[in-house]
Design an enzyme around this catalytic site. Structure first.
Site, short mmCIF file in Angstrom:
data_model
loop_
_atom_site.label_atom_id
_atom_site.label_comp_id
_atom_site.label_asym_id
_atom_site.label_seq_id
_atom_site.Cartn_x
_atom_site.Cartn_y
_atom_site.Cartn_z
N ASP A 143 27.82 47.18 117.74
CA ASP A 143 26.46 46.75 117.42
C ASP A 143 26.27 45.28 117.79
O ASP A 143 25.29 44.90 118.43
CB ASP A 143 26.20 46.96 115.92
CG ASP A 143 24.73 47.12 115.60
OD1 ASP A 143 23.90 47.17 116.55
OD2 ASP A 143 24.38 47.20 114.41
N ASP A 144 27.23 44.44 117.37
CA ASP A 144 27.16 43.02 117.72
C ASP A 144 27.18 42.84 119.24
O ASP A 144 26.42 42.02 119.79
CB ASP A 144 28.36 42.28 117.12
CG ASP A 144 28.33 42.26 115.60
OD1 ASP A 144 28.39 41.16 115.03
OD2 ASP A 144 28.24 43.33 114.98
#
Length: 608
Positions: A346-347
């Site tokens: 996600d990051d």
């Protein structure tokens, strides 16, 4: 300068003013003060309370001030939820009794006690809380799950049952020490003040005295301790989490006499880092900060500033800082400190989005490597987990650790919001609808869509978060005609119906367990911003939502706190473990409105 412009200028000033070391941002997320209550108990178990900076009086005052009418406590705030949290109430009651902060027969204690008993007593606590109770001799070990130690071997045929390969990244650091403690039935009685017999239900299983049992520290235990040593991170945590670290310190104290590498410096570094998280996290101090999330916060604030037309040149030093200090060899970026061993998709998806949209010419190699790693992490269903590939449910693991499912999500399967964030980064990177990996992701999103048009959110609350992630992602793909995609229009129609009378959007954490709360709740800044991100794309193609977008923007501008120069969420909007534990991310109510309003301003300029 109109009101919107003034708001954006003000929040930009706040962001720059709160930057750390002119390099990164960190607004520590938290899961509840009961983790500080838990910490007090562990300090006593480790005989280290006298070395701690924990302010017992301060914690007591926080708890007495936040106790609810029903006698319990929130885990994290959700004004929509009429019922307090059982585990939070047990730990807070336990702390108040053990620390002798208030008399046991006082009105606050009586109300907390009655709440716990009304919920079924200690026997109705989560499995994780029962483990803590067992450590202090307040619950019987034989009632809890036993994880066979062969599950921690990765040699010979055992590599196929090696538990690290089958559970989520966040689970393994916790079950390592728990397996050790359960195997020896670790138990330590600390006296009457720590006794919770008054909270037991009628006819509960008697607690046996396990302290006199002979402990067998055989090869399998040594192997387990060796695996625990491998989990130690540079900052002193075990797996990056405070709770797994506390469990581990109890193990190491017990095993210390058999392992000369376990020394005082080891304990000291671990506790110092935990105390920074728990007691010195700015406005999140004493609220239960369980890990460091600086890179996630930095990415979101960076994107917020860039979407608000901050000069990319001004943000270059911050971008260079996280590219140099955070990005791992694979090209992915972790959530925060001590997560370096587990970069986060996600990051990394958000990072790729930033690099592609604002720095494609400046950092082409970093962008290419990030996207290549993300492609390698795509699951066969087309979606993405947060940390692992192919981490689906395992019958074997559920057999041994199924009881933990009332304490945490134990698998890291694909999720819609993570997949959407990655897809948006790919769209900005030039990936088109014809690309195979894009098609796989699109099909996954279609497969996960509910009958009413939305998706369940994994890392944000909840369906509003998912819609606000999916719609902008697919809308930017080359070859995707949003106005002719009925499945996306259906999600936008659903979203529009969720708008509150005040113009904002909100959704309670209860939406994970009660369908009547889906898309409903008090308006929050973050959830309104997520809705705006989707509504912008509808407006861009001329798809009518009957003025929802303008109302939502007016709401966000109207609730801006001019004194603090930022927004605040009145309810928890982050998800740690769906249906179990939620997180409050202070960065969300700063960054997501910046992103949403910045994009809205660009849209208005485009249409004009």
């Amino acid at each position: 300068m109109n009101c919107l412009d003034k708001v954006l200028e003000s929040v930009k000033q706040y962001a720059w003013r709160t930057q750390k070391d002119s390099s990164y941002w960190l607004y520590a997320p938290y899961l509840g003060s009961f983790f500080i209550s838990q910490y007090y108990l562990v300090l006593n178990l480790l005989d280290r309370l006298h070395q701690s900076r924990l302010d017992v009086k301060k914690l007591s005052e926080i708890l007495l001030k936040t106790q609810r009418k029903d006698g319990g406590w929130y885990q994290v705030t959700d004004p929509n939820n009429p019922t307090s949290h059982m585990d939070a109430t047990i730990f807070n009651y336990w702390f108040l009794k053990a620390s002798q902060s208030v008399p046991v027969d006082s009105e606050p204690m009586a109300r907390a006690r009655q709440f716990i008993l009304n919920q079924g007593g200690l026997q109705s606590a989560s499995h994780m809380t029962k483990i803590w109770l067992c450590l202090f001799g307040q619950y019987e070990w034989s009632e809890l799950a036993h994880i066979p130690l062969f599950a921690f071997r990765n040699d010979s045929i055992y590599k196929y049952s090696f538990v690290q390969n089958w559970v989520a990244q966040w689970v393994y650091p916790h079950i390592l020490p728990i397996a050790y403690l359960r195997n020896i039935n670790y138990q330590k009685f600390l006296g009457q003040n720590f006794d919770l017999n008054e909270l037991n239900a009628i006819n509960c299983t008697p607690v046996l005295d396990h302290t006199k049992e002979k402990r067998n520290y055989d090869w399998s235990v040594k192997n387990l301790v060796d695996k625990i040593h491998l989990m130690r991170r540079p900052q002193g945590t075990y797996g990056a989490y405070s709770v797994s670290t506390l469990f581990t310190l109890i193990v190491l104290k017990d095993y210390q006499q058999l392992d000369e590498s376990i020394n005082e410096d080891l304990f000291k570094q671990s506790i110092e880092f935990i105390e920074e998280l728990y007691l010195n996290s700015d406005t999140s101090s004493y609220l239960g900060v369980l890990d460091d999330g600086r890179w996630w916060d930095t990415l979101l604030i960076t994107m917020g500033l860039l979407e608000c037309d901050e000069e990319s040149k001004k943000l270059e030093p911050s971008v260079e800082y996280f590219l140099k200090n955070a990005v791992q060899q694979c090209g992915g970026i972790p959530y925060g400190l001590d997560f370096e061993y587990a970069p986060d998709t996600d990051d990394t998806g958000i990072m790729a989005l930033i690099l592609a949209k604002f720095y494609a010419q400046k950092f082409p190699n970093e962008l290419k490597k990030a996207n290549e790693w993300l492609i390698s992490m795509q699951n066969t269903d087309g979606g993405f987990g947060a940390f692992a590939k192919g981490n689906y449910e395992s019958i074997l693991i559920k057999l041994f650790a199924g009881k933990f499912q009332n304490s945490a999500e134990i698998f890291d399967a694909s999720s819609v919001d993570v997949t959407a964030h990655i897809l948006e980064g790919w769209a900005e990177s030039g990936y088109a609808l014809k690309d195979r990996h894009v098609q796989m992701a699109i099909q996954y999103l279609k497969n996960q869509q509910t009958s009413f048009g939305a998706w369940e959110g994994r890392w944000g609350v909840n369906y509003i978060y998912a819609v606000g992630s999916v719609v902008p992602a697919v809308a930017k793909l080359e070859g995707f005609d949003l106005k002719n995609e009925k499945w996306i229009l259906k999600s936008i129609d659903w979203l529009a119906k969720c708008q509150n009378d005040d113009g904002g959007f909100g959704e309670s954490t209860q939406s994970y367990v009660n369908k009547e709360w889906i898309g409903r709740g008090l308006s929050t800044a973050s959830q309104t911003a997520w809705a705006i991100l989707a509504l912008i794309e509808a407006e861009r193609v001329g798809y009518s939502t009957n003025g929802c977008l303008k109302k939502a923007v007016d709401y966000l501008v109207g609730i801006f706190d001019w004194k603090e120069e930022r927004w605040f969420d009145v309810s928890s909007v982050g998800t740690g473990h769906r249906r179990l534990l939620y997180m409050q991310y202070p960065v969300y109510s700063i960054a997501w409105p910046m992103i949403a309003l910045g994009r809205y301003k660009k849209l208005v300029n485009e249409l004009n």
